[in-house]
Design a protein around this motif. Structure first.
Motif, short mmCIF file in Angstrom:
data_model
loop_
_atom_site.label_atom_id
_atom_site.label_comp_id
_atom_site.label_asym_id
_atom_site.label_seq_id
_atom_site.Cartn_x
_atom_site.Cartn_y
_atom_site.Cartn_z
N LYS A 31 38.85 44.93 31.86
CA LYS A 31 37.57 45.51 32.25
C LYS A 31 36.41 44.61 31.85
CE LYS A 31 34.92 49.81 31.75
NZ LYS A 31 34.92 51.16 31.15
N PRO A 41 30.44 46.23 33.13
CA PRO A 41 31.58 46.60 33.97
C PRO A 41 31.82 48.11 33.99
CG PRO A 41 32.38 45.83 31.84
CD PRO A 41 30.87 45.78 31.79
N TRP A 43 34.01 49.45 36.40
CA TRP A 43 34.96 49.42 37.52
C TRP A 43 36.31 50.02 37.13
CZ3 TRP A 43 39.15 45.73 37.96
CH2 TRP A 43 39.24 44.84 36.89
N ALA A 351 29.32 46.76 47.07
CA ALA A 351 29.65 46.60 45.65
C ALA A 351 29.40 45.17 45.20
CB ALA A 351 31.11 47.00 45.41
N ALA A 361 29.09 45.95 37.69
CA ALA A 361 30.34 45.77 38.44
C ALA A 361 30.99 47.13 38.71
CB ALA A 361 31.30 44.88 37.66
N LEU A 362 31.10 47.48 39.98
CA LEU A 362 31.81 48.67 40.42
C LEU A 362 33.07 48.25 41.18
CD1 LEU A 362 28.84 50.84 41.77
CD2 LEU A 362 29.62 50.56 39.41
N SER A 363 33.95 49.20 41.44
CA SER A 363 35.13 48.92 42.27
C SER A 363 34.75 49.00 43.73
CB SER A 363 36.25 49.93 41.96
OG SER A 363 36.69 49.80 40.62
N ASP A 364 35.17 48.02 44.52
CA ASP A 364 34.83 47.93 45.94
C ASP A 364 35.61 48.98 46.74
OD1 ASP A 364 34.36 47.19 48.61
OD2 ASP A 364 34.19 45.07 48.07
N ALA A 374 31.77 52.60 46.86
CA ALA A 374 32.06 51.97 45.57
C ALA A 374 32.42 53.06 44.57
CB ALA A 374 30.88 51.15 45.07
#
Length: 398
Positions: A31, A41, A43, A351, A361-364, A374
């Motif tokens: 992470k 982060p 994500w 994202a 930072a996120l998850s796409d 996101a």
């Protein structure tokens, strides 16, 4: 008992005792080490909280023993999980139904290998946790997808679309990968939706793998999880339930999960497939799992209060972001943001644009099968969450 969910923990450069620094200078984190130091982060789905003190104490005692050879799943762990099931859900799970293994993702792949043949259909609904979308390709099967119905208004929720499932199913479909409660939307499925799903599974003679990993993180007051095989006993002979303490107690790195399979034939096929592909249990993971189930309830209740506060803060903040919508998650510590109408909506990946412009930072969403979305992990300290939201305000606020 008071638990500290507020103090930020340095996961990039943890301070080690001086005698350890020569042998182990850092403990890299997926992470926190994926991005540069200026990035916040939010994500991957692990939390930035210390695990329950009793779990840490149990691990310390086991480490102190000094011998970490091949272990066995103790009867006491099986009993602890059975007790947890009865006390939390009223489900009298049997100890012999349990098959412990290193993780839920390996279990998804094992199920495909055990219960389908090359070329068979493996179905899931999207958006969905990315490994679900990779199982078929990795095991030589055909991936079949059906979309959920997105919220109709700002107070709505994602809903199951049985018509979409019927349109996607074929005579080669053998396996349904299901997420209950749902990652990434945070839906706690209604009984009516699950009733439709159960009828669909029976109608098409499917085996269903029900990932119930987030079932102990229901955020609405008074909400109670009902395992799929408990809610619909007629599905017990065709259901593999996946369970783990990893999300609830932040133990993901200790790789201990359990497949609960009441049908002896299914259980035997699953166990035979696992031979040679899965290692024996992680002795520390098994210790942590038992300690969590036996002693972790006060910590879990305190965690839920923190997550409810964070969810409320996030929902309020998103309401002030131009073109961004969020259906408030009913479970998990994950929020599924629709950025398609936002100022970043024209970007190939909102994202990625958000990361570039804000350092958050996120998850796409594309990895979950839905570009333009996101996933945000709010399982972090209030201070770190606020820092991230302030950065996002600068780009997304009205």
């Amino acid at each position: 008992m008071n638990f500290d969910f507020a103090t930020p923990i340095d996961r990039r450069q943890p301070r080690l005792p001086s005698e350890m620094t020569a042998a182990c200078s850092s403990w890299p984190s997926q992470k926190w080490h994926r991005y540069d130091e200026e990035v916040l982060p939010l994500w991957v789905a692990d939390m930035d909280f210390r695990s329950p003190p009793e779990v840490i104490a149990a691990l310390q005692a086991r480490v102190e023993h000094g011998v970490y050879g091949y272990g066995l799943v103790p009867d006491s762990l099986r009993e602890a999980l059975c007790d947890w099931s009865v006390s939390r859900y009223g489900w009298a799970m049997q100890a012999e139904w349990q098959h412990w293994l290193p993780g839920v993702v390996p279990a998804l792949h094992l199920a495909s290998l055990a219960f389908t043949q090359p070329g068979d259909g493996v179905m899931t609904v999207t958006p969905i946790y990315p490994p679900f979308l990779q199982v078929a390709r990795r095991t030589g099967r055909e991936m079949q997808q059906a979309a959920l119905t997105s919220p109709k208004d700002e107070n709505g929720q994602w809903t199951l679309d049985i018509a979409a499932l019927e349109a996607a199913v074929t005579e080669r479909t053998r396996l349904l990968l299901w997420c209950h409660p749902h990652n990434p939307t945070g839906r706690q499925w209604s009984h009516a939706e699950l009733e439709q799903l159960a009828a669909f599974v029976e109608r098409h003679d499917l085996i269903v793998v029900s990932d119930e990993l987030h079932c102990d993180l229901l955020l609405d007051e008074g909400a109670r999880h009902v395992p799929l095989a408990m809610a619909f006993p007629q599905l017990a002979a065709r259901t593999v339930m996946l369970w783990a303490p990893s999300k609830t107690f932040n133990l993901a790195g200790l790789t201990a999960a359990c497949a609960i399979i009441s049908d002896s034939s299914l259980r035997r096929r699953f166990a035979e497939t696992a031979k040679g592909l899965m290692p024996d249990g992680n002795v520390l993971g098994l210790v942590a799992a038992e300690a969590a189930f036996r002693t972790g309830e006060p910590w879990r209740q305190a965690l839920l209060e923190v997550l409810r506060e964070h969810r409320g803060r996030l929902v309020e903040r998103v309401a002030g972001w131009s073109g961004v919508t969020l259906a408030a998650p009913q479970s998990t510590y994950l929020a599924w943001l629709d950025l398609r109408q936002s100022r970043l909506g024209d970007a190939k990946s909102p994202a990625a644009a958000l990361l570039e412009q804000t350092g958050v930072a996120l998850s796409d969403g594309a990895d979950f099968g839905w570009p333009g979305f996101a996933r945000l992990n709010f399982g972090t300290t209030a201070q770190q969450l606020e820092q991230a939201l302030q950065r996002m305000d600068r780009v997304l606020k009205r």
